[in-house]
Structure formats: structure tokens, C-alpha cells
Design a protein around this motif. Structure first.
Motif, mmCIF file in Angstrom:
data_model
loop_
_atom_site.group_PDB
_atom_site.id
_atom_site.type_symbol
_atom_site.label_atom_id
_atom_site.label_comp_id
_atom_site.label_asym_id
_atom_site.label_seq_id
_atom_site.Cartn_x
_atom_site.Cartn_y
_atom_site.Cartn_z
ATOM 1 N N LEU A 115 42.089 35.183 35.079
ATOM 2 C CA LEU A 115 42.169 34.384 36.302
ATOM 3 C C LEU A 115 40.866 34.439 37.088
ATOM 4 N N LEU A 116 40.257 35.640 37.130
ATOM 5 C CA LEU A 116 38.987 35.765 37.837
ATOM 6 C C LEU A 116 37.896 34.943 37.151
ATOM 7 N N GLN A 117 37.898 34.940 35.819
ATOM 8 C CA GLN A 117 36.917 34.130 35.099
ATOM 9 C C GLN A 117 37.124 32.636 35.355
ATOM 10 N N LYS A 118 38.391 32.218 35.413
ATOM 11 C CA LYS A 118 38.671 30.806 35.680
ATOM 12 C C LYS A 118 38.221 30.407 37.087
ATOM 13 N N LYS A 119 38.412 31.296 38.056
ATOM 14 C CA LYS A 119 37.972 30.983 39.411
ATOM 15 C C LYS A 119 36.453 30.900 39.495
#
Length: 424
Positions: free
Chosen positions: A172-176
Motif C-alpha cells: 500500500l505504501l508503494q502504491k501511494k
């Protein structure tokens, strides 16, 4: 210096366990003095459950901290090879996590209720707090509860939720950070090659954490299985679930690991072998000293008038004269029984107050102690002999594989002989 730092971490674990012991003693005393009937109704169950949950939270937090400390200490040693670095890291991590997980369990199994004292001469810690005793049925049930909560909690929270949640959170952090919506991400995935998609995933950190989980679980299953017989079943169910979770994690959420040759499982074999040897000794002491198995056998075959267990409870209780309380230590006015209490009973093997050596350890205590030590020696040697016999009976290499290896050697010799003859 590194050894001192290592010992300091172990000392911290002991200090935390002692702090939880003080919590148990103080909360039990507070609940006993409470005026609320609800608080006084289930004191023992409340103290057991809350203390076990606190232990579980501490173990989970310290496991993560000790893993970082073990890597830092190993880096300070500056090992010469990668293999040496890995072995030292594994050994330090195992020792710290093993002490962290099993110190409260060892305390409940072998130390709780052993240093209590007796009426009139109790042992107090931190002022006026009396050392905690085992329940009337012994500490075996509380040991079972502690093992159950610790093992199931570690498996559910640390081994499964963390393994699922942490990779998901990283994704999720990578997607953000990528600042792409779902449609743009789908279109981008269609244009990327397989190795480019693999590079987007979280990096592979090795299989040592997976091995460490299994080692600690193996210790939970084998070391105290005499007090928690359902541990192997829970471990089997957890491993069936974890196989699928790990498969999904390694295939869908982590980068493909770089293949490397390995002769064997390395230091893990020595750790497993050491735990299996230690498990025999620990279970022997649990059966002999934590449970009432040996005192019951001693009573049935040496002190029972009719060879039955009738009268065993009375046999384990000693007499105490209430006039022998030290000034200011006698209990408050007893319940309204309608008569004055002169003698009371407590669980221990001690001489009665009318003997020539009042309240000293009785002959029965030494007989039971000798029987317990004899059981430990016999149990340990019998199990060790059986394990060695099974090890000898079942070969390390299956017979069909050994025959194939023998045939390959014969073919290699024949090939060399033909080559030598051709040269001549």
C-alpha cells in the motif's frame, strides 16, 4: 563487550518477568481487598489470564527488538565469511528469542510455589508482598494456560497476521508513492515484463525468520508437552494454514529469491537436536516436580493403608498452631465458625508443632524428593535409549537410495577402468 551486551539483554528479560510476577502478586492482593463482589469472585482466573496476555504482548514486542539487537551485535563482531555471519546471527537470535519465550514458562513450571515459606515464616518481596503460591491442584493447570495463550497468540498474531499484514502494508505504501490510480496501474502492469513486475514486489529477506518460527514452535511443542498435550495438534493446524500463507507470500508479494546451493540445513540441525535432548530432561522434571504424579505413587505404595488414593489430600497437608504466628503477622479475625481455631492445615511435608523439631521438613518430603529424582534419571535414560534405538533402526539414507548410490559408484569405477584400458 559483546558478551556483556548479550547478557544484559537476557537480564532485561528476567527483569521483565520479575515485574510481571510483582504485578500478579499486587493485583491478587488488591482484588482480595476489594469490596466489589464481582472482583472477588474470580480472582485466580483474572490474574492468570491477564498475566498470560501481558506475557504474550511482551514476548511479541521483545522478539522484534531482539532480532535487531542480534544483527547489530553480530555486525560488531565482523565475521570473516557470510556463513560465519549467518551462523552467529542465527545463534544469537535463537538464544534471545528462546529466553524471551520460555522464561515465564520455566518460572511457572519449576520456581513458582517453591520459595513461599510456611505459615508464620512466609517469604516476602518488595516490602509486604508474599511470594505467590500454586493453586491447590498445583501449578500444572496454570502452566497449561500460559502455554496455550503464548503458543496460540504467537501463531495467530506474530506468525500469521504479521506475515500477511506487513507485506500488504508495504504494498500500500508503494502504491501511494507511485501516485497512480487503479486503472493506470492495470495498464502499466500489462506493458511490464515479468521480471519488471517482480522487481516492484517487496525484497526477499531470507528464510531464517521462517526457520526461527519453526524452531520456537518446536520448543513449545516438545519441551512442555507433558503439561499441554494439545500443543502438537495446534502446531499441525497452524502449519497447514501457514504453508498456504507462505506460498501466497513468496509467489505474490515477495521478489523471487536468488537460488543458492546448500549442503544441509546448517546450524538449524544442531539447534533441533539440542532441543530434542533438552525436551526429554524438561518433561521428566515437569512430570516429577510440577505434577502430583510421584507424590501420588509414593502415597499409594508406601503410606496408604489400603493401597488406594483415599486420604491422599490429608497426607499432603501439614499442621500449624495459630499461636506460633509472629506478632503482627497473624490473619484477621477468622470467619464466624462458632469455635476458636487452634490448628490449621497447609500444603507441605513438615513436622507437626508437637514434634521435637516443629515445622522442619519431614521424612515424607525426603522420600518424595528421592522418588522424584529417581524418576527423572530412569525416565531420561529410558527415553534416550529408545531414541537411540529408533535412530539406529531407521537409517539416515533409505535403502533404495543407498543401493542406487552403490550402483553409481560401481558404474563410475567401471568407466574409469575402461578409460584406463583405452589409454593403454
Amino acid at each position: 563487550v559483546i558478551s556483556l551486551l548479550f547478557l544484559c539483554q537476557i537480564t532485561v528479560t528476567f527483569a521483565i518477568v520479575f515485574g510481571v510476577i510483582l504485578y500478579r502478586i499486587s493485583i491478587k492482593a488488591a482484588l482480595h481487598m476489594s469490596t466489589y463482589p464481582v472482583a472477588r469472585s474470580n480472582i485466580r482466573a483474572t490474574v492468570k489470564t491477564t498475566a498470560a496476555i501481558i506475557y504474550l504482548i511482551i514476548i511479541i514486542i521483545l522478539d522484534e527488538i531482539y532480532a535487531l539487537i542480534a544483527r547489530w551485535l553480530t555486525t560488531l563482531e565482523v565475521p570473516k565469511t557470510d556463513k560465519s555471519f549467518e551462523e552467529r546471527l542465527i545463534f544469537k537470535t535463537f538464544i534471545l528469542k528462546f529466553v524471551n519465550a520460555f522464561t515465564p514458562i520455566v518460572y511457572l513450571a519449576f520456581f513458582r510455589g517453591r520459595f513461599v515459606g510456611r505459615p508464620g515464616k512466609y517469604l516476602y518481596v518488595v516490602g509486604s508482598y508474599r511470594m505467590e503460591e500454586c493453586a491447590h491442584a498445583g501449578c500444572l493447570m496454570e502452566l497449561c494456560i500460559q502455554l496455550c495463550i503464548t503458543m496460540l497468540g504467537k501463531q495467530l498474531i506474530q506468525n500469521n497476521l504479521f506475515e500477511i499484514g506487513i507485506p500488504k502494508l508495504k504494498q500500500l505504501l508503494q502504491k501511494k508513492k507511485s501516485e497512480l490510480d487503479s486503472k493506470q496501474e492495470e495498464e502499466l502492469n500489462k506493458t511490464l515484463l515479468s521480471y519488471e513486475k517482480d522487481h516492484i514486489l517487496c525484497p526477499f529477506i531470507g528464510i531464517n525468520p521462517e526457520y526461527m518460527e519453526m524452531i520456537i514452535q518446536f520448543g513449545m511443542v516438545t519441551l512442555f508437552v507433558a503439561s499441554f498435550p494439545l500443543a502438537p495438534l495446534f502446531a499441525l493446524l497452524n502449519n497447514i494454514i501457514e504453508i498456504r500463507l507462505d506460498a501466497k507470500k513468496f509467489v505474490m508479494e515477495l521478489r523471487r529469491p536468488i537460488a543458492a546451493k546448500a549442503k544441509d540445513i546448517g546450524i538449524w540441525y544442531n539447534l533441533l537436536r539440542g532441543l530434542s535432548k533438552l525436551a526429554v530432561i524438561v518433561n521428566a522434571f515437569v512430570i516429577a516436580f510440577t505434577s502430583d504424579f510421584i507424590p501420588r505413587l509414593v502415597y499409594q505404595y508406601m503410606y496408604s493403608p489400603d493401597g488406594t488414593m483415599h486420604g491422599f489430600i490429608s497426607h499432603t497437608l501439614s499442621y500449624f498452631n495459630v499461636s506460633d504466628f509472629e506478632p503482627g503477622t497473624d490473619p484477621l479475625e477468622p470467619m464466624h465458625l462458632g469455635y476458636k481455631v487452634e490448628l490449621c492445615r497447609f500444603k507441605d511435608f513438615r513436622e507437626p508443632p508437637w514434634s521435637s523439631t516443629p515445622y522442619d521438613l519431614s521424612k515424607v518430603f525426603w522420600v518424595v524428593l528421592a522418588a522424584r529424582l529417581a524418576f527423572v534419571i530412569v525416565f531420561q535414560n529410558v527415553v534416550m535409549l529408545m531414541s537411540d534405538f529408533i535412530d539406529w533402526l531407521i537409517p539416515d539414507i533409505p535403502k533404495d537410495i543407498s543401493l542406487q548410490m552403490h550402483k553409481e559408484k560401481i558404474l563410475m569405477v567401471e568407466l574409469f577402468m575402461k578409460e584406463e584400458q583405452g589409454k593403454k
